[in-house]
Design a protein around this motif. Sequence first.
Motif, PDB file in Angstrom:
ATOM      1  N   PHE A 156       0.850  -1.189   0.000  1.00 25.98           N
ATOM      2  CA  PHE A 156       0.000   0.000   0.000  1.00 25.98           C
ATOM      3  C   PHE A 156       0.886   1.239   0.000  1.00 25.98           C
ATOM      4  O   PHE A 156       1.538   1.549   0.978  1.00 25.98           O
ATOM      5  N   LYS A 157       0.941   1.896  -1.138  1.00 29.59           N
ATOM      6  CA  LYS A 157       1.819   3.060  -1.230  1.00 29.59           C
ATOM      7  C   LYS A 157       1.085   4.054  -2.095  1.00 29.59           C
ATOM      8  O   LYS A 157       1.160   3.973  -3.314  1.00 29.59           O
ATOM      9  N   GLY A 158       0.341   4.918  -1.463  1.00 27.20           N
ATOM     10  CA  GLY A 158      -0.482   5.838  -2.230  1.00 27.20           C
ATOM     11  C   GLY A 158      -1.479   5.068  -3.081  1.00 27.20           C
ATOM     12  O   GLY A 158      -1.498   5.212  -4.289  1.00 27.20           O
ATOM     13  N   GLY A 159      -2.264   4.203  -2.438  1.00 30.63           N
ATOM     14  CA  GLY A 159      -3.182   3.352  -3.193  1.00 30.63           C
ATOM     15  C   GLY A 159      -2.500   2.035  -3.505  1.00 30.63           C
ATOM     16  O   GLY A 159      -1.495   2.008  -4.200  1.00 30.63           O
ATOM     17  N   ALA A 161      -1.414  -1.222  -5.166  1.00 33.70           N
ATOM     18  CA  ALA A 161      -1.480  -1.710  -6.534  1.00 33.70           C
ATOM     19  C   ALA A 161      -1.486  -3.223  -6.528  1.00 33.70           C
ATOM     20  O   ALA A 161      -0.791  -3.847  -5.748  1.00 33.70           O
ATOM     21  N   GLY A 162      -2.295  -3.805  -7.406  1.00 31.25           N
ATOM     22  CA  GLY A 162      -2.382  -5.258  -7.468  1.00 31.25           C
ATOM     23  C   GLY A 162      -1.052  -5.901  -7.796  1.00 31.25           C
ATOM     24  O   GLY A 162      -0.646  -6.872  -7.176  1.00 31.25           O
ATOM     25  N   ARG A 164       1.963  -4.837  -7.297  1.00 33.27           N
ATOM     26  CA  ARG A 164       2.926  -4.780  -6.200  1.00 33.27           C
ATOM     27  C   ARG A 164       2.570  -5.804  -5.121  1.00 33.27           C
ATOM     28  O   ARG A 164       3.442  -6.438  -4.539  1.00 33.27           O
ATOM     29  N   ASP A 239      -9.292  -0.557 -11.528  1.00 32.08           N
ATOM     30  CA  ASP A 239      -9.617   0.180 -10.313  1.00 32.08           C
ATOM     31  C   ASP A 239     -10.349   1.481 -10.611  1.00 32.08           C
ATOM     32  O   ASP A 239     -11.315   1.836  -9.944  1.00 32.08           O
TER      33      ASP A 239
ATOM     34  N   MET B   1      -4.087   2.513 -12.183  1.00 34.92           N
ATOM     35  CA  MET B   1      -3.496   2.100 -10.927  1.00 34.92           C
ATOM     36  C   MET B   1      -1.990   2.146 -11.004  1.00 34.92           C
ATOM     37  O   MET B   1      -1.411   2.096 -12.072  1.00 34.92           O
ATOM     38  N   SER B   2      -1.359   2.207  -9.907  1.00 36.84           N
ATOM     39  CA  SER B   2       0.083   2.085  -9.757  1.00 36.84           C
ATOM     40  C   SER B   2       0.853   3.183 -10.475  1.00 36.84           C
ATOM     41  O   SER B   2       2.048   3.115 -10.597  1.00 36.84           O
ATOM     42  N   SER B   4       0.796   5.936  -9.220  1.00 34.39           N
ATOM     43  CA  SER B   4       0.626   6.896  -8.143  1.00 34.39           C
ATOM     44  C   SER B   4       1.848   7.789  -7.982  1.00 34.39           C
ATOM     45  O   SER B   4       1.721   8.934  -7.610  1.00 34.39           O
ATOM     46  N   VAL B 349      10.755  -3.848  -5.334  1.00 35.71           N
ATOM     47  CA  VAL B 349       9.384  -3.791  -5.824  1.00 35.71           C
ATOM     48  C   VAL B 349       8.718  -2.486  -5.403  1.00 35.71           C
ATOM     49  O   VAL B 349       7.988  -1.868  -6.170  1.00 35.71           O
ATOM     50  N   ILE B 354       5.745  -0.249 -11.084  1.00 32.44           N
ATOM     51  CA  ILE B 354       5.289  -1.538 -11.599  1.00 32.44           C
ATOM     52  C   ILE B 354       4.325  -1.316 -12.745  1.00 32.44           C
ATOM     53  O   ILE B 354       3.420  -0.483 -12.651  1.00 32.44           O
ATOM     54  N   LEU B 357      -1.434  -4.062 -14.412  1.00 36.05           N
ATOM     55  CA  LEU B 357      -1.801  -5.412 -14.862  1.00 36.05           C
ATOM     56  C   LEU B 357      -2.522  -5.353 -16.199  1.00 36.05           C
ATOM     57  O   LEU B 357      -3.330  -4.489 -16.408  1.00 36.05           O
TER      58      LEU B 357
END
Lengths: 350, 357
Positions: A156-159, A161-162, A164, A239, B1-2, B4, B349, B354, B357
Amino acid sequence: MTAAPSLTGTTADWVALGRRRRDGRRRTVAWGLGALLLGLFALTLMLGQSFIPPGDVLRVMLGQDVPVASFTVGTLRLPRATLSVVAGLSFGMGGAAFQTMLRNPLASPDIIGISFGASAAAVIGIVFFGLSGGAVSTFAIAAGLGVALLIYGLSFKGGGAGARLILIGIGMASMLESVIAYALQKASSWSHAEAMRWLAGSVNGATWGEILPAALALVLFGGVLLTRARDLETLRLGDDAAAALGVRVAWTRITVLVTAVGMIAFATAAAGPIAFVAFLSGPIAARITGPGRSLLIPAALTGAVLVLLADYVGQFALPSRYPVGVVTGALGAPYLVWLIARSNSGGGAS
Amino acid sequence: MSHSSPRRPARGSSLRSATIGAPPRRRSLEARGLWLIAVLAGLAVLCALSVSIGTRAVGWQEIWAGLGGATDTIGEAAVAKRVPRTLLAALAGAALGLSGAVMQGVTRNPLADPGILGVNMGAALAVVLGIAWFGMVSFTAYIWVAVAGAALTVAFVYAIASVGPGGATPLKLALSGVATSVAFSSFITGVVLPRNDIAGGVRSWQIGGVGGASFAGITEVLPVLFAGFVLSLLSAKRLNSLALGDELAAGLGERVALARATSAAGAVLLCGATTAICGPIGFVGLAVPHLCRLLVGIDHRWLLPFSALVGAGLLIAADVLGRVVARPSEMDVGIITAFLGAPIFIWIVRRQRIRAL
């Protein structure tokens, strides 16, 4: 099936028709799987080293005292088959929930290390603290949930991510694996055997005392999970899209995580980590049901069928007896090959 | 997502920054030379520590005598046993570090590592099958079977990961490697379980360790390791071209498929042979190249030799640590590296952007 809309029908009619057809197929498949499961359950009660006629099985289940059958069915086969079904349902549903939530058919809890916390804790408890029975289960369940939450927290890092979450799970799993290896190395021969039995994933020697908590957890967590099935399906869209459609993404994710892991941790405490059931059930169920809505129930039924079948194969169909986890684990390899073979159809393992 | 925490696109191609994780930095020859001296000195110190520290405390005289080959007292004998052990740890560490660096270069994937990719487990399965079904006993056979198993597993895992859109992303590569590992370890259990005669040996081999080292064993594996070292180190320039992307590398006159195949062959030789002699040791191949990139940058001509040296140092250090932490017994080096490596993996990671998906 209703008749096709006339040629002048609008697109909406065709969409509605398609949906009805798919729903119909899903219902048929779910009933079919349920019937298959019941049939297998009955067969495993009757067949084995010796054949017990259905009448005797029925009388034992009604609580009557039948010579021979009371012991074979009542003490040996019935708990074993029941534990297989309960564990299979839990693994299947929990696995499908994870695969749907993370949008990746490879991301089941047994692959990404979510369920490794339970295994490591159980082995440590058996080897270093000499725990047994209920104490091991409690320890395993607590650790399973704790590790899952830790992985979630780290990702969990600013939301969260799946992607991660998956990778951190893999890292955590290899650390826990080496904990298990170390504990096994230090174990005395008795606790080593006990720990190995646990790790291989086996429904051998099941008792009602082990089955009851797992069954209760399945009902409780499974019930909560099924109420979230709709939000879970919406998460498939991504998301952002899900959030736009009114799904509370983080909340759904944590609910699914806790319920799925809880269910799996309880089942693991009773039957050990039966390899690949969580991994295989979802994709197989998806293959049978076709596209549509939630996979949770078909996947759960598929999981139970898998465990029952694999346990029977491990007991009687091979030259020596294997715990069920070895049989299901070996099933994973052909599935992976099939994933490659299917590659040109596209859209698969993304 | 991701997305961020969007990072500023690094200088050079965006592909390169996505691959390597850290923005490319120019390193002066001087700084690299200094690091080289520091790493060599550290390696020497670790070697000295490795022969002098162990479960049994020994004095200076015994160390000197033991290094001279004397085995008159228990202390001297212990020191004499530690010499091949240190050599094996150095060789294995160098091989794993180097093969990790090459694999990360070939796949342009920051998470490539013999352990994560399931290569170690593939080599292990091949060896177990050889022992159980073909009554394999000779050590030379172990090595070649392990190398073959490693090569097949690399191809298998890479093929699974390439399925679907987007090709072999770090995520898919890691997942397919782990899934393959689980399946293979089930096979190993299935093969070993009914065979009590081989179960003990296989189990002790499955945790990576350098405790049973002997000069004879090292001599057996040395030619394979040597071939692997040469192939890998020679591929440095090719890996530099490959890092620019396949099209650009082809445009620069590189034969991409050939470059991939030869580099990968070197990496597979290294990790297969290491697994044959030590058992699976994870995370050295993952962590070391990342550490070395921080030291000398992303030029493979520097990165590869550095990965070998730092890998050797890391494995010797892990081995020494394993002898000290669990006195009076020992902890196998495979367990130590997992404990050191997994947090590094998680750190990589977390700082990496990342791919969604």
